[in-house]
Design a protein around this motif. Structure first.
Motif, PDB file in Angstrom:
ATOM      1  N   THR A  74     -18.990   7.843 -15.772  1.00  0.00           N
ATOM      2  CA  THR A  74     -19.771   8.290 -14.616  1.00  0.00           C
ATOM      3  C   THR A  74     -21.116   7.569 -14.591  1.00  0.00           C
ATOM      4  O   THR A  74     -21.577   7.041 -15.613  1.00  0.00           O
ATOM      5  CB  THR A  74     -20.006   9.805 -14.669  1.00  0.00           C
ATOM      6  N   ASP A  75     -21.765   7.600 -13.423  1.00  0.00           N
ATOM      7  CA  ASP A  75     -23.056   6.926 -13.272  1.00  0.00           C
ATOM      8  C   ASP A  75     -24.180   7.656 -13.994  1.00  0.00           C
ATOM      9  O   ASP A  75     -25.211   7.060 -14.326  1.00  0.00           O
ATOM     10  CB  ASP A  75     -23.410   6.778 -11.788  1.00  0.00           C
ATOM     11  N   ASP A  76     -23.996   8.973 -14.248  1.00  0.00           N
ATOM     12  CA  ASP A  76     -25.077   9.752 -14.871  1.00  0.00           C
ATOM     13  C   ASP A  76     -24.876   9.966 -16.374  1.00  0.00           C
ATOM     14  O   ASP A  76     -25.523  10.806 -16.985  1.00  0.00           O
ATOM     15  CB  ASP A  76     -25.229  11.105 -14.167  1.00  0.00           C
TER      16      ASP A  76
ATOM     17  N   THR B 175     -25.376   9.677 -20.196  1.00  0.00           N
ATOM     18  CA  THR B 175     -26.523   9.363 -21.055  1.00  0.00           C
ATOM     19  C   THR B 175     -26.068   9.358 -22.512  1.00  0.00           C
ATOM     20  O   THR B 175     -25.001   9.922 -22.846  1.00  0.00           O
ATOM     21  CB  THR B 175     -27.634  10.417 -20.897  1.00  0.00           C
TER      22      THR B 175
ATOM     23  N   LYS C  84     -20.491   2.811 -18.097  1.00  0.00           N
ATOM     24  CA  LYS C  84     -20.988   2.734 -16.713  1.00  0.00           C
ATOM     25  C   LYS C  84     -20.481   1.458 -16.034  1.00  0.00           C
ATOM     26  O   LYS C  84     -20.126   1.466 -14.851  1.00  0.00           O
ATOM     27  CB  LYS C  84     -22.515   2.769 -16.703  1.00  0.00           C
TER      28      LYS C  84
END
Length: 507
Positions: free
Chosen positions: A216-218, A220, A268
């Motif tokens: 996912t783009d988020d 971490t 990502k």
């Protein structure tokens, strides 16, 4: 002699060979390419066991260097000679002395020496790498030698049930990724594909797992870590049943914590490269042609970590031939194993390597067999310090052997197995000539057998004298050593040969 050369092996009272003397290197040969020794012979003559014996001797030498004592891995008395960069080493427990036709074997204390002097065993060199390549489930190679760091087994015995599926493919891809920083690798992989008449296309693809959590783009680094350390919050697994990949993550975090942010960035990037399996499908995959990949060499190595973390599926390999794409499982067994073994060799070879190949012709088309040796020499030409020893049944491999940088030994069965060197340069010989003069097996209507018979009849037609009678008998004695089962019962050549044997029965 530069680089590594296996020189000679003498065995006596060995449980497999009994009494064997075989030389692997011709001193007059040039050293412009990797040296090649060919071991040929019918089934039951011990070709595979001979390759295994060489490996076990180096395993003994490696242990002898460390302890000064022999830990026997082969039986009987032996003398083993090899050379590395001009230094000549002997490892033996006997002296083999020849006086005329008599051979004297004198047992000695096992020792490792240089030339004729005792050597400081710690300074004795051994091959930097020993690579054993086979596509047979019945090969005689050890699958591992933990005490010899340079040993690599490239075969299918690890898991026979998956020899042609996921395990072997994953191993091939892992080797590929770990060596893509070698400058010569991609060009030589392409050369291997060209050998099989494939296009410049080697496509590797994966299916992502936990796509909506990890890819996912988020994402971490904290979320990435929590996915493993608090797995029960992200998956349906109970807290008391951790995933098998948790241990790999903990080891990664402890030994290489800097990899974690790199893996996050890679996930990502993969997200932006996902493709639908088919239009409208919810399933997605990512893949790339290694000759035109969006991923860096470092990222390709990190993909192996994603697999070990169980975040992506096992890889799939695809190729292209005449514009049509196909997966490796759909290739022939010969193509499949050639690709896997070839990539493994590229990945593991280094200077002063010993490469042992057992029956590479299995499942290979005769056209490929005829080119096999010259292909190896071309691809690995920069490794002229290496020695390739190939065991084979194939007369096609013999025709591709340049006698200026190779030697041939034929193993024959008699009272015991005998190694007979072939002194001729067989490069470019026809299949019939090799069958007759190397394998001693004439085929039906063999041109060279017909020619030999013609020479005998020419001598018979001449005025008899002591010289030509002796020559006739010599040629008939040579015919008697041939395996004539290749001639059909109806072939008139067989009748001619049998009548000659009767007429010159005392030859």
């Amino acid at each position: 002699m530069q680089g590594l050369k296996i020189l000679r092996l003498q065995l006596y009272e060995n449980k497999i060979f009994d009494d064997l003397d075989i030389t692997f290197f011709d001193k007059q040969d040039k050293e412009k390419e990797p040296y090649t020794s060919l071991i040929i012979g019918p089934n039951g003559t011990g070709k595979s066991n001979l390759l295994r014996t060489i490996i076990l001797l180096f395993q003994e030498i490696n242990e002898f260097k460390k302890t000064g004592k022999r830990n026997p891995k082969i039986s009987g008395k032996f003398s083993f000679e090899y050379s590395i960069n001009g230094k000549h080493y002997f490892y033996c427990n006997a002296e083999f002395i020849k006086k005329g036709e008599e051979k004297i074997i004198k047992e000695t204390k096992p020792h490792l020496r240089t030339k004729n002097e005792e050597s400081e065993t710690l300074n004795v060199e051994i091959p930097s790498a020993i690579i054993a390549l086979s596509i047979m489930l019945t090969d005689k190679f050890p699958t591992e030698m933990p005490d010899y760091k340079g040993y690599t087994y490239l075969g299918v015995k690890f898991n026979p049930s998956t020899a042609k599926t996921t395990t072997f493919i994953r191993k091939t891809v892992e080797l590929l990724f770990n060596t893509l920083d070698n400058d010569f690798l991609q060009d030589n992989i392409f050369a291997g594909l060209k050998f099989l008449e494939y296009e410049r296309f080697l496509y590797i693809s994966y299916t992502p797992r936990y796509k909506n959590i990890i890819f996912t783009d988020d994402l971490t680094p904290e979320k990435f870590e929590n996915f493993f350390l608090k797995f029960w919050e992200f998956t349906k697994r109970p807290k008391e049943s951790p995933p098998w990949s948790l241990n790999y993550f903990k080891r990664l975090k402890q030994e290489a914590p800097s990899k974690i942010p790199k893996l996050v960035r890679l996930c990502k990037k993969i997200r932006t490269n996902l493709q639908k399996v088919y239009p409208g499908s919810r399933s997605e995959y990512f893949g790339f042609n290694i000759f035109d990949t969006p991923f860096s060499k470092e990222e390709l190595k990190l993909i192996n970590d994603l697999y070990s973390l169980d975040l992506i599926s096992y890889p799939s390999l695809s190729f292209r031939k005449k514009g049509k794409e196909f997966e490796i499982e759909d290739s022939s067994s010969g193509e499949y194993h050639f690709i896997s073994g070839f990539i493994g060799l590229l990945a593991k070879i280094q200077e002063n390597s010993l490469v042992l190949i057992d029956e590479p012709e299995n499942s290979l088309h005769p056209n490929w067999q005829m080119k096999y040796i010259s292909f190896l020499k071309s691809i690995f030409k920069q490794f002229k310090s290496c020695h390739f020893i190939v065991a084979t049944h194939s007369h096609f491999l013999v025709s591709d052997l340049d006698g200026n940088n190779s030697n041939i030994n034929v193993l024959r069965k008699g009272e015991f197995i005998e190694a007979q060197p072939i002194p001729s340069n067989t490069y470019g010989w026809s299949a019939e000539e090799i069958l007759l003069n190397v394998f001693q097996t004439p085929s039906t209507r063999n041109y060279y057998l017909s020619e030999e018979l013609g020479n005998i009849f020419q001598l018979i037609s001449e005025e008899p004298n002591e010289r030509n009678v002796k020559e006739i008998k010599s040629k008939i004695e040579k015919l008697k050593k041939l395996d004539l089962t290749g001639l059909s019962k109806s072939d008139p050549l067989k009748d001619v040969v049998n009548q000659l044997f009767q007429k010159f029965a005392d030859a």
